[in-house]
Scaffold this motif. Structure first.
Motif, mmCIF file in Angstrom:
data_model
loop_
_atom_site.group_PDB
_atom_site.id
_atom_site.type_symbol
_atom_site.label_atom_id
_atom_site.label_comp_id
_atom_site.label_asym_id
_atom_site.label_seq_id
_atom_site.Cartn_x
_atom_site.Cartn_y
_atom_site.Cartn_z
ATOM 1 N N VAL A 1 0.811 -1.221 0.000
ATOM 2 C CA VAL A 1 0.000 0.000 0.000
ATOM 3 C C VAL A 1 0.843 1.269 0.000
ATOM 4 O O VAL A 1 0.351 2.332 -0.375
ATOM 5 C CB VAL A 1 -1.002 -0.044 1.178
ATOM 6 N N CYS B 1 3.906 3.609 2.328
ATOM 7 C CA CYS B 1 3.789 4.320 3.606
ATOM 8 C C CYS B 1 3.002 5.610 3.483
ATOM 9 O O CYS B 1 2.251 5.981 4.381
ATOM 10 C CB CYS B 1 5.168 4.576 4.203
ATOM 11 N N ASP C 1 -0.631 4.682 3.354
ATOM 12 C CA ASP C 1 -0.999 4.125 4.654
ATOM 13 C C ASP C 1 -1.265 5.237 5.672
ATOM 14 O O ASP C 1 -2.262 5.214 6.392
ATOM 15 C CB ASP C 1 0.140 3.219 5.145
ATOM 16 N N GLN C 2 -0.384 6.224 5.705
ATOM 17 C CA GLN C 2 -0.467 7.246 6.748
ATOM 18 C C GLN C 2 -1.301 8.451 6.333
ATOM 19 O O GLN C 2 -2.038 8.994 7.139
ATOM 20 C CB GLN C 2 0.949 7.726 7.123
ATOM 21 N N PRO D 1 0.299 -6.984 7.040
ATOM 22 C CA PRO D 1 0.422 -5.802 7.901
ATOM 23 C C PRO D 1 1.848 -5.543 8.373
ATOM 24 O O PRO D 1 2.119 -4.525 8.995
ATOM 25 C CB PRO D 1 -0.494 -6.113 9.085
ATOM 26 N N ARG D 2 2.766 -6.466 8.060
ATOM 27 C CA ARG D 2 4.163 -6.242 8.463
ATOM 28 C C ARG D 2 4.896 -5.303 7.481
ATOM 29 O O ARG D 2 6.031 -4.927 7.698
ATOM 30 C CB ARG D 2 4.911 -7.576 8.549
ATOM 31 N N GLN D 3 4.238 -4.943 6.408
ATOM 32 C CA GLN D 3 4.902 -4.053 5.455
ATOM 33 C C GLN D 3 5.001 -2.643 6.021
ATOM 34 O O GLN D 3 4.145 -2.193 6.772
ATOM 35 C CB GLN D 3 4.172 -4.042 4.111
ATOM 36 N N THR D 4 6.098 -1.950 5.649
ATOM 37 C CA THR D 4 6.318 -0.596 6.174
ATOM 38 C C THR D 4 6.541 0.378 5.016
ATOM 39 O O THR D 4 5.596 1.003 4.541
ATOM 40 C CB THR D 4 7.520 -0.568 7.146
ATOM 41 N N CYS D 5 7.771 0.453 4.566
ATOM 42 C CA CYS D 5 8.129 1.407 3.501
ATOM 43 C C CYS D 5 9.068 0.672 2.560
ATOM 44 O O CYS D 5 9.755 -0.257 2.958
ATOM 45 C CB CYS D 5 8.816 2.628 4.129
ATOM 46 N N GLY E 1 11.695 1.885 1.295
ATOM 47 C CA GLY E 1 13.070 2.303 1.567
ATOM 48 C C GLY E 1 13.597 3.373 0.633
ATOM 49 O O GLY E 1 14.760 3.766 0.717
ATOM 50 N N PRO F 1 13.241 6.614 0.522
ATOM 51 C CA PRO F 1 13.851 7.832 1.079
ATOM 52 C C PRO F 1 15.342 7.649 1.362
ATOM 53 O O PRO F 1 16.153 8.525 1.037
ATOM 54 C CB PRO F 1 13.067 8.057 2.375
ATOM 55 N N ALA F 2 15.715 6.526 1.943
ATOM 56 C CA ALA F 2 17.131 6.288 2.249
ATOM 57 C C ALA F 2 17.922 6.087 0.970
ATOM 58 O O ALA F 2 19.023 6.625 0.801
ATOM 59 C CB ALA F 2 17.269 5.070 3.159
ATOM 60 N N GLN G 1 18.874 -2.454 4.242
ATOM 61 C CA GLN G 1 18.175 -3.036 5.394
ATOM 62 C C GLN G 1 16.677 -3.074 5.154
ATOM 63 O O GLN G 1 16.017 -4.094 5.365
ATOM 64 C CB GLN G 1 18.434 -2.202 6.655
ATOM 65 N N VAL G 2 16.142 -1.925 4.719
ATOM 66 C CA VAL G 2 14.692 -1.848 4.521
ATOM 67 C C VAL G 2 14.280 -2.788 3.381
ATOM 68 O O VAL G 2 13.249 -3.457 3.454
ATOM 69 C CB VAL G 2 14.257 -0.391 4.241
ATOM 70 N N HIS H 1 13.984 -6.309 4.621
ATOM 71 C CA HIS H 1 12.733 -6.505 5.365
ATOM 72 C C HIS H 1 11.562 -6.673 4.387
ATOM 73 O O HIS H 1 10.740 -7.583 4.521
ATOM 74 C CB HIS H 1 12.484 -5.320 6.298
#
Lengths: 237, 223, 488
Positions: free
Chosen positions: A7, A9, A12-13, A37-41, A43, A45-46, A57-58, A61
């Motif tokens: 989805v 970040c 999502d936000q 639901p374990r998904q975040t971003c 990566g 931006p980095a 790292q991201v 994940h």
């Protein structure tokens, strides 16, 4: 068909309704959609700011989260491009390079998936208004998406699509660029908006949440009546 | 820089290049066939027409005449109309024919720089012309037109239809071996008048070279 | 717009007049300069349109680009071989070939030659390489009188500025400002139009050509097979510079080579279309040695000076080597939305725009040009138009990585923030809990009340965002929360 939704970040936000609209669209075609639901971003931006280790790292994940073999739909072009190009973050002898290559063909930007894989019929949308399409840089140049969203918008009976001559010009966001060089970033946005304001449109549509954030924020600041809209919002009306 | 220093510079640069290339695997030779040639022009069979259209599109003037006599008459008219007094010429074969009855002073441009710098017009021949681009091709070993085609405010070039080749590739391949198996000291391609757009993109001709380029094209087949 | 003064050249930097670390201030100043931005937007739009028109004529532009790039890759992968071949072939045809490892060496060599020939006036045709080495300043220091002859370059020289575009050096100057300059420096009548200004330049520069005994030009392409080299132009000033003086010196970077004479065909189709949108520029001169008997015209001596100045270092880098494929057409400048806003001077380098952003740090060292890799939104328009397909965004990204790796003290807050971001993004529980806590705070910060605005001002990223943009407040509940609630 069974699909996964990434989805992003920002959606999502900031605009969960866009995520829900995406879900609705996909389910309308008879697909089943799962959302881990374990998904975040992704990566990005980095990655774009030059933090390779952090981006790796991201990415690791996210590679874990997106394990599987079903198609993954992303309602945002630049995030889709980032996911599709994870292999560039890892040296060829890294096992994650292999995983990234396996992920790439499963990643689909929303408009591309709707048109090329689901033959989606957008004529049931009740949206009414005059719109212009913004070709997000990564959708256009990394993913080669140009006709699919236009085809969908053309099917919506109430939509009149007007092309801006600057439709392929960057909105000025560029990730941390928008914060590091804010005046330059906004000057780039204004170049687009100055033209779009003359077109007499009600909205600028795109499938890139970050571009829409940049365009929408500047439009609001300029006191414009034009809205920045996600394609999923148009198609689910 | 003395001789020793010069050798040192060469060694330093070549060494760092060799050092840098240690790990670079030589890529294969470029594909021999050159792609991306221009789209076939409607008139590709008519080289004269293509040449003319192209050159006119960049501000060159092209006059077609049926023969050497026509070229001479046209030149005489142009000289009269423009009141050109001092005319620089070259040793090109077409030039001598076309200028032998002119009502103006002629002189060999390459022999008298001071006169060339303030004369009214220069007439030269060319070695070839290119249909694809509307270009004149000048070889320095074949004719002394280096400065006569450059210093005067107007350059008139005499071209025979048979000199027109299809495209850049053909012209380049002729130039490659033309001077006893070698390229001549100078190959010049001319496509239109001297121009600049350095001030607010306003196109101005005649900034350093000729402001007018006039081609008298002897084209018996096209008339 | 601050006009970068030529006198402030930094003698030690590998690029003359380098001020790339000042990008932020310089770009800010450019954004305030309305006439500059009008000029830039008109010029870049015009060139973009012309380029598109010129591409339509070509049967298969993509294939042509691929071919051009393949030739460049082939050249670079065996550059030592091709250079030595060029030296042999050029020497055999009477051209004298020399090398310079640094810009100082190059300037000294040319100044020494001028002294040896006992010349005072040196005429120059447009050459980015001579800008890079700061040749004019170096010659002036030795009491020589260099005269730029390209109209744009001459204007820049009269104004004591640096070029702001690779192809159109005076793109930033209006006709009015040029007229004023000519009035002040040359005693011209006031407010001349472009035609009169150009005529005046013609008259004055004619004298310089006739007086000069040394002509300096750049090189667009050099041919290893025959030891020849080619110069493209529209004005005729390069033809005069290389025909009238007794001695012709041409300078090029090591990468300007092509293996074969026949390779010119491809590049003659690529370069003018990409640069000015012409199917061919008015003049191409291909030089193969000095005049030969029985020629009366042309230089008696021809020298080629081959410059390294950091290029071999670029060759050594697998990732960035393709930078050396650049043929200096300027198409990426015209396509770049950043360049269109701030112009060339903001980059603080003779090489501006996207290609300058990747080339400058490589020639000068990343410490000398820290902001340049960041001077891009990574939109990729430059890659689309590049005639030799240089992946500029990829190299920009690589250089951003280099900045964070090599300069650990650079942007400490950003570094911390990125570390925290990565840590959280890898721990979904922490990520979602933290964002759930941050959302009300950010919703408040996005409000229009006075305390909201005060709060925004105190947090630099929010302040930077919201100066000219409204701050989008997050949703009360995230997509994840709403999804889980619906599906539980």
């Amino acid at each position: 068909m069974h699909l996964s939704l990434f989805v992003t970040c920002v959606i999502d936000q900031l605009c969960p309704k866009v995520g829900e609209a995406t879900l609705t669209l996909l389910e309308q075609t008879g697909c089943t959609v799962d959302f881990n639901p374990r998904q975040t971003c992704c990566g990005q931006p980095a990655c774009n700011a030059g933090y390779e280790n952090e981006a790796q790292q991201v990415a690791r994940h996210t590679l874990d989260v997106l394990e599987g073999d079903n198609p993954i739909v992303v309602p945002s072009g630049s995030c889709a491009a980032q996911l599709k190009h994870y292999d560039q973050l890892f040296p060829a002898d890294d096992p994650d390079h292999e995983r990234a290559l396996a992920l790439a063909p499963r990643i689909h930007e929303l408009s591309e998936f709707l048109v090329d894989h689901l033959q989606y019929d957008a004529s049931r949308s009740g949206f009414k208004g005059i719109l212009t399409w913004h070709d997000a840089c990564h959708s256009l140049r990394e993913l080669g998406i140009k006709n699919q969203p236009r085809q969908l918008l053309a099917q919506v009976p109430g939509v009149e699509l007007i092309e801006a001559s600057e439709c392929e010009t960057c909105c000025g966001f560029g990730g941390t660029f928008a914060i590091k060089l804010p005046d330059l970033s906004v000057a780039m946005t204004d170049r687009k908006l100055d033209e779009i304001e003359t077109l007499g449109v009600d909205g600028i549509v795109s499938t890139d949440a970050s571009c829409l954030m940049q365009l929408g924020s500047r439009l609001a600041n300029r006191g414009s009546k034009i809205r920045a809209l996600h394609l999923a919002e148009i198609l689910t009306q | 820089m003395n001789h020793e220093a010069a050798n040192k510079a060469r060694a330093t640069v070549m060494d760092s290049i060799k050092q840098a290339l240690r790990n670079v695997r030589a890529t294969q030779s470029a594909p021999p066939q050159i792609p991306g040639r221009p789209k076939p022009m409607d008139s590709v069979k008519d080289l004269t027409h293509a040449f003319r259209t192209r050159l006119e599109s960049v501000g060159g003037q092209v006059h077609l005449v049926p023969d050497a006599c026509g070229a001479r008459n046209l030149l005489r008219t142009l000289v009269e109309e423009n009141d050109w007094q001092e005319i620089a010429v070259t040793d090109g074969p077409l030039v001598a024919q076309a200028t032998d009855e002119l009502d103006a002073t002629t002189f060999e441009g390459s022999k008298d720089l001071d006169r060339l710098a303030c004369c009214s017009m220069g007439i030269t021949g060319v070695q070839h012309a290119i249909a694809e681009t509307g270009t004149l091709v000048l070889f320095s070993h074949a004719e002394a037109h280096r400065l006569t085609s450059l210093l005067p405010p107007v350059h008139i070039a005499l071209v025979d239809q048979s000199q027109i080749v299809l495209d850049l590739g053909e012209a380049l391949s002729i130039a490659h071996k033309v001077d006893g198996g070698e390229p001549p000291p100078l190959v010049t391609f001319i496509t239109g008048p001297s121009r600049t757009a350095d001030i607010e993109l306003t196109m101005v001709t005649g900034v350093h070279g000729p402001r007018e380029l006039i081609v008298i094209l002897i084209a018996p087949d096209s008339l | 717009m601050s006009s970068p003064n030529r006198r402030t050249s930094q003698h030690n930097a590998p690029i003359a007049h380098l001020k790339a670390n000042d990008f932020k201030n310089a770009s800010q100043a450019a954004l305030q300069d309305a006439p500059l931005r009008r000029a830039l937007s008109r010029a870049t739009d015009t060139f973009k349109q012309r380029r598109l028109g010129a591409l339509e004529e070509v049967d298969d532009w993509e294939a042509l680009r691929t071919h051009g790039r393949a030739i460049k890759d082939e050249t670079l992968s065996r550059l030592d071989h091709h250079l030595l071949r060029f030296v042999d072939q050029a020497t055999a045809r009477g051209t004298q070939v020399h090398f310079a490892a640094t810009r100082e060496e190059a300037c000294t060599w040319i100044a020494d030659l001028a002294e040896r020939l006992d010349v005072k006036t040196v005429v120059k045709s447009k050459s980015m390489t001579t800008e890079e080495i700061g040749l004019n300043a170096a010659l002036e220091e030795r009491d020589l009188h260099p005269v730029e002859t390209d109209l744009g370059e001459w204007i820049i020289q009269l104004a004591d500025e640096t070029p702001s575009h690779i192809i159109v050096p005076a793109i930033h100057k209006s006709r009015e400002s040029v007229a004023k300059l000519f009035e002040e420096r040359l005693g011209a009548e006031p407010d001349l139009d472009a035609i009169r200004l150009t005529q005046l330049a013609r008259e004055i520069l004619r004298g310089s050509y006739l007086e000069a005994e040394l002509g300096v030009s750049g090189i667009n392409f050099a041919i290893a097979e025959t030891g020849s080299f080619l110069v493209l132009e529209n004005e005729g000033n390069a033809r005069l510079t290389t025909s009238l003086p007794r001695v012709h010196v041409a300078i090029m970077g090591i990468e300007k080579l092509l293996p074969r004479w026949a390779d010119l065909e491809t590049f003659l189709r690529l370069l003018p279309r990409s640069g000015t949108g012409q199917h061919l520029t008015s003049y191409q001169s291909i030089f193969t040695g000095p005049k030969r008997n029985p020629e009366d015209e042309g230089p008696e001596e021809v020298h080629v000076l081959i410059l390294d100045n950091g290029r071999s270092k670029i060759l050594d880098d697998d990732v960035t080597r393709e930078t050396l494929a650049c043929i200096r057409c300027g198409a990426c400048l015209n396509a770049c939305p950043v360049y269109a806003q701030v112009g060339g001077h903001a980059y603080g380098s003779v090489y501006p725009g996207p290609i300058g952003a990747i080339l400058t740090p490589q020639l000068a060292g990343s410490k000398e040009a820290v902001p340049l890799p960041g001077a891009s939104s990574l939109c990729g328009a430059c890659r689309d138009v590049c005639p030799v397909k240089i992946d500029i965004p990829r190299i920009l990204l690589h250089q951003r990585n280099e900045v964070t790796r090599k300069l650990p003290m650079h942007a400490p807050f950003e570094r911390l923030a990125m570390k925290a971001f990565a840590r959280m993004a890898c721990a979904p529980g922490l990520w979602h809990r933290s964002l759930a806590l941050a959302r009300p705070f950010l919703r408040f910060a996005a409000g229009s009340s006075l305390p909201s605005r005060a709060l925004r001002c105190m947090i630099p990223p929010l302040a930077a965002w919201s100066k000219k943009r409204s701050l989008p407040g997050p949703a009360r509940h995230s997509f994840r929360q709403r999804y889980q609630r619906k599906n539980s």
